[in-house]
Design a protein around this motif. Structure first.
Motif, PDB file in Angstrom:
ATOM      1  N   LEU A  59      12.577  -2.186 -42.940  1.00 58.45           N
ATOM      2  CA  LEU A  59      12.375  -3.639 -42.941  1.00 58.45           C
ATOM      3  C   LEU A  59      13.503  -4.371 -42.218  1.00 58.45           C
ATOM      4  O   LEU A  59      13.291  -5.467 -41.691  1.00 58.45           O
ATOM      5  N   ALA A  60      14.687  -3.768 -42.195  1.00 52.74           N
ATOM      6  CA  ALA A  60      15.826  -4.389 -41.508  1.00 52.74           C
ATOM      7  C   ALA A  60      15.824  -4.097 -40.013  1.00 52.74           C
ATOM      8  O   ALA A  60      16.684  -4.593 -39.288  1.00 52.74           O
ATOM      9  N   GLU A  76       0.694  -8.987 -37.317  1.00 54.06           N
ATOM     10  CA  GLU A  76       1.264  -7.648 -37.208  1.00 54.06           C
ATOM     11  C   GLU A  76       2.476  -7.674 -36.280  1.00 54.06           C
ATOM     12  O   GLU A  76       2.419  -8.257 -35.198  1.00 54.06           O
ATOM     13  N   VAL A  77       3.564  -7.064 -36.719  1.00 51.13           N
ATOM     14  CA  VAL A  77       4.816  -7.117 -35.961  1.00 51.13           C
ATOM     15  C   VAL A  77       5.404  -5.715 -35.830  1.00 51.13           C
ATOM     16  O   VAL A  77       5.034  -4.788 -36.551  1.00 51.13           O
ATOM     17  N   THR A  78       6.332  -5.582 -34.891  1.00 49.10           N
ATOM     18  CA  THR A  78       7.109  -4.362 -34.713  1.00 49.10           C
ATOM     19  C   THR A  78       8.574  -4.684 -34.959  1.00 49.10           C
ATOM     20  O   THR A  78       9.153  -5.523 -34.268  1.00 49.10           O
ATOM     21  N   LEU A  79       9.150  -4.043 -35.944  1.00 44.53           N
ATOM     22  CA  LEU A  79      10.561  -4.253 -36.257  1.00 44.53           C
ATOM     23  C   LEU A  79      11.362  -3.150 -35.577  1.00 44.53           C
ATOM     24  O   LEU A  79      11.629  -2.100 -36.151  1.00 44.53           O
ATOM     25  N   ASP A  80      11.726  -3.396 -34.324  1.00 48.38           N
ATOM     26  CA  ASP A  80      12.389  -2.358 -33.541  1.00 48.38           C
ATOM     27  C   ASP A  80      13.893  -2.541 -33.423  1.00 48.38           C
ATOM     28  O   ASP A  80      14.570  -1.765 -32.747  1.00 48.38           O
ATOM     29  N   SER A  81      14.436  -3.558 -34.084  1.00 42.60           N
ATOM     30  CA  SER A  81      15.878  -3.771 -34.070  1.00 42.60           C
ATOM     31  C   SER A  81      16.248  -4.747 -35.183  1.00 42.60           C
ATOM     32  O   SER A  81      15.414  -5.547 -35.616  1.00 42.60           O
ATOM     33  N   PRO A  82      17.502  -4.704 -35.652  1.00 40.94           N
ATOM     34  CA  PRO A  82      17.939  -5.693 -36.641  1.00 40.94           C
ATOM     35  C   PRO A  82      17.806  -7.123 -36.131  1.00 40.94           C
ATOM     36  O   PRO A  82      17.497  -8.035 -36.908  1.00 40.94           O
ATOM     37  N   ALA A  83      18.037  -7.328 -34.843  1.00 44.20           N
ATOM     38  CA  ALA A  83      17.905  -8.674 -34.277  1.00 44.20           C
ATOM     39  C   ALA A  83      16.465  -9.160 -34.382  1.00 44.20           C
ATOM     40  O   ALA A  83      16.218 -10.343 -34.663  1.00 44.20           O
ATOM     41  N   ARG A  84      15.509  -8.261 -34.163  1.00 41.32           N
ATOM     42  CA  ARG A  84      14.098  -8.635 -34.269  1.00 41.32           C
ATOM     43  C   ARG A  84      13.740  -8.977 -35.712  1.00 41.32           C
ATOM     44  O   ARG A  84      12.991  -9.935 -35.974  1.00 41.32           O
ATOM     45  N   ALA A  85      14.275  -8.205 -36.665  1.00 37.93           N
ATOM     46  CA  ALA A  85      14.018  -8.500 -38.079  1.00 37.93           C
ATOM     47  C   ALA A  85      14.548  -9.877 -38.439  1.00 37.93           C
ATOM     48  O   ALA A  85      13.872 -10.670 -39.108  1.00 37.93           O
ATOM     49  N   MET A  86      15.765 -10.200 -37.978  1.00 38.81           N
ATOM     50  CA  MET A  86      16.335 -11.518 -38.255  1.00 38.81           C
ATOM     51  C   MET A  86      15.518 -12.618 -37.593  1.00 38.81           C
ATOM     52  O   MET A  86      15.307 -13.690 -38.157  1.00 38.81           O
ATOM     53  N   GLN A  87      15.043 -12.345 -36.376  1.00 40.97           N
ATOM     54  CA  GLN A  87      14.230 -13.329 -35.668  1.00 40.97           C
ATOM     55  C   GLN A  87      12.957 -13.651 -36.439  1.00 40.97           C
ATOM     56  O   GLN A  87      12.474 -14.795 -36.425  1.00 40.97           O
ATOM     57  N   LEU A  88      12.428 -12.651 -37.142  1.00 35.81           N
ATOM     58  CA  LEU A  88      11.213 -12.836 -37.924  1.00 35.81           C
ATOM     59  C   LEU A  88      11.500 -13.363 -39.326  1.00 35.81           C
ATOM     60  O   LEU A  88      10.585 -13.549 -40.120  1.00 35.81           O
ATOM     61  N   GLY A  89      12.781 -13.589 -39.628  1.00 36.42           N
ATOM     62  CA  GLY A  89      13.128 -14.183 -40.912  1.00 36.42           C
ATOM     63  C   GLY A  89      13.403 -13.208 -42.026  1.00 36.42           C
ATOM     64  O   GLY A  89      13.282 -13.555 -43.200  1.00 36.42           O
ATOM     65  N   ILE A  90      13.797 -11.974 -41.676  1.00 35.37           N
ATOM     66  CA  ILE A  90      14.128 -10.969 -42.691  1.00 35.37           C
ATOM     67  C   ILE A  90      15.634 -10.725 -42.641  1.00 35.37           C
ATOM     68  O   ILE A  90      16.157 -10.191 -41.667  1.00 35.37           O
ATOM     69  N   ALA A  91      16.338 -11.137 -43.697  1.00 39.71           N
ATOM     70  CA  ALA A  91      17.792 -10.975 -43.768  1.00 39.71           C
ATOM     71  C   ALA A  91      18.133  -9.902 -44.794  1.00 39.71           C
ATOM     72  O   ALA A  91      17.428  -9.730 -45.786  1.00 39.71           O
ATOM     73  N   THR A  92      19.219  -9.182 -44.539  1.00 44.05           N
ATOM     74  CA  THR A  92      19.628  -8.102 -45.429  1.00 44.05           C
ATOM     75  C   THR A  92      21.084  -8.266 -45.821  1.00 44.05           C
ATOM     76  O   THR A  92      21.942  -8.511 -44.970  1.00 44.05           O
ATOM     77  N   VAL A  93      21.363  -8.134 -47.125  1.00 45.63           N
ATOM     78  CA  VAL A  93      22.731  -8.117 -47.629  1.00 45.63           C
ATOM     79  C   VAL A  93      22.968  -6.719 -48.185  1.00 45.63           C
ATOM     80  O   VAL A  93      22.435  -6.358 -49.230  1.00 45.63           O
ATOM     81  N   TYR A  94      23.739  -5.933 -47.448  1.00 48.45           N
ATOM     82  CA  TYR A  94      23.994  -4.551 -47.857  1.00 48.45           C
ATOM     83  C   TYR A  94      25.037  -4.504 -48.972  1.00 48.45           C
ATOM     84  O   TYR A  94      25.769  -5.463 -49.213  1.00 48.45           O
ATOM     85  N   GLN A  95      25.114  -3.338 -49.611  1.00 48.57           N
ATOM     86  CA  GLN A  95      25.996  -3.197 -50.767  1.00 48.57           C
ATOM     87  C   GLN A  95      27.459  -3.404 -50.398  1.00 48.57           C
ATOM     88  O   GLN A  95      28.241  -3.923 -51.200  1.00 48.57           O
TER      89      GLN A  95
END
Length: 263
Positions: A59-60, A76-95
């Motif tokens: 997802l990231a 339908e989307v392709t999440l091929d990079s972290p930048a693309r995930a962020m562009q689509l509004g998916i943010a991740t806070v790692y441990q």
């Protein structure tokens, strides 16, 4: 255990269907299905090796799935990079939070996204930082305080606030209460509820069942890379543990064996 409940919030903002991921001969995820709606917290739980980290990385945008479809906002989307995930509004806070301890709160919030980077607008960044932290009712003594002087709960707050600066639709939190004391854990759980109240979809990965049941609207169990149950927060500790460890599968198998023996 419940069937996948239909959310009163309408269509999901994130939908996974048939997501699988292999690494050579090793199958890390198999036919994963997951829906996330706006304004809900979905806890993702499972034992070590259940596939949680792999799913988060899919997802990231870190790993591309071997099969299946991902839809964001119905498309339908392709999440091929972290930048693309962020562009689509998916943010991740790692441990590990990825904070710079020698920098203050403002610098960490805007790291890589500074306002007027060639002539830093420190005043505007400080005002924006205070505004966001106040909206989250964060207990940060000063936005000019170095990260090194903050508690674990305050650091988690800064990491979550940083992810919100880019106005995501979904935020993934990897073990947000790990290694925190009782008071700090309560502070982070309250923050998660405030993020949900802002209308975001929240995916929370955690091993702490009490924390999960305190804030999650739904609890999704993974086992050996597969879906192994969807529960609401009223599920008992025993039910969750049974799904995580596979004890429910064993009981089903034993009932089938006894039925076959009688026939």
């Amino acid at each position: 255990m419940t069937d996948s409940p239909k959310s009163p919030r309408g269509a999901p903002i994130l939908s996974l269907r048939g997501i699988s991921k292999t690494f050579g001969a090793v199958s890390a995820l198999t036919d994963i299905e997951l829906d996330i709606h706006a304004g809900e917290v979905v806890a993702l739980v499972g034992d070590n090796g259940a596939g949680k980290s792999t799913l988060v990385k899919v997802l990231a945008g870190v790993h591309r799935p071997s099969a299946g479809t991902i839809r964001v906002g119905g498309q339908e989307v392709t999440l091929d990079s972290p930048a693309r995930a962020m562009q689509l509004g998916i943010a991740t806070v790692y441990q590990d939070l990825a904070l710079c301890e020698n920098l203050d709160v403002v610098a960490n919030l805007f790291l890589g996204h500074e306002l007027s980077p060639w002539n830093l607008d420190e005043v505007a960044m400080e005002v924006r930082a205070w505004t966001l932290l106040q909206e989250l009712a964060a207990r940060i003594p000063s936005v000019r305080e170095p990260i090194a002087s903050l508690s674990g709960g305050q650091r988690q707050t800064v990491a979550i606030a940083r992810s919100l600066l880019l106005d995501p639709r979904i935020i993934m939190l990897d073990e947000p209460t790990a290694a925190l004391g009782v008071a700090q854990t309560a502070e982070v759980l309250n923050l998660i509820e405030r993020v949900r109240d802002r209308g975001l979809g929240v995916i929370m990965i955690s091993h702490n069942m009490e924390d999960v049941r305190a804030v999650a609207d739904r609890i999704v169990v993974l086992r050996l890379g597969r879906n192994n149950g969807i529960f609401d927060r009223s599920a008992s500790h025993q039910e969750l543990v049974a799904a995580i460890t596979g004890a429910n599968d064993n009981s089903v198998s034993r009932r089938m064996e006894r039925k076959e023996a009688r026939t």
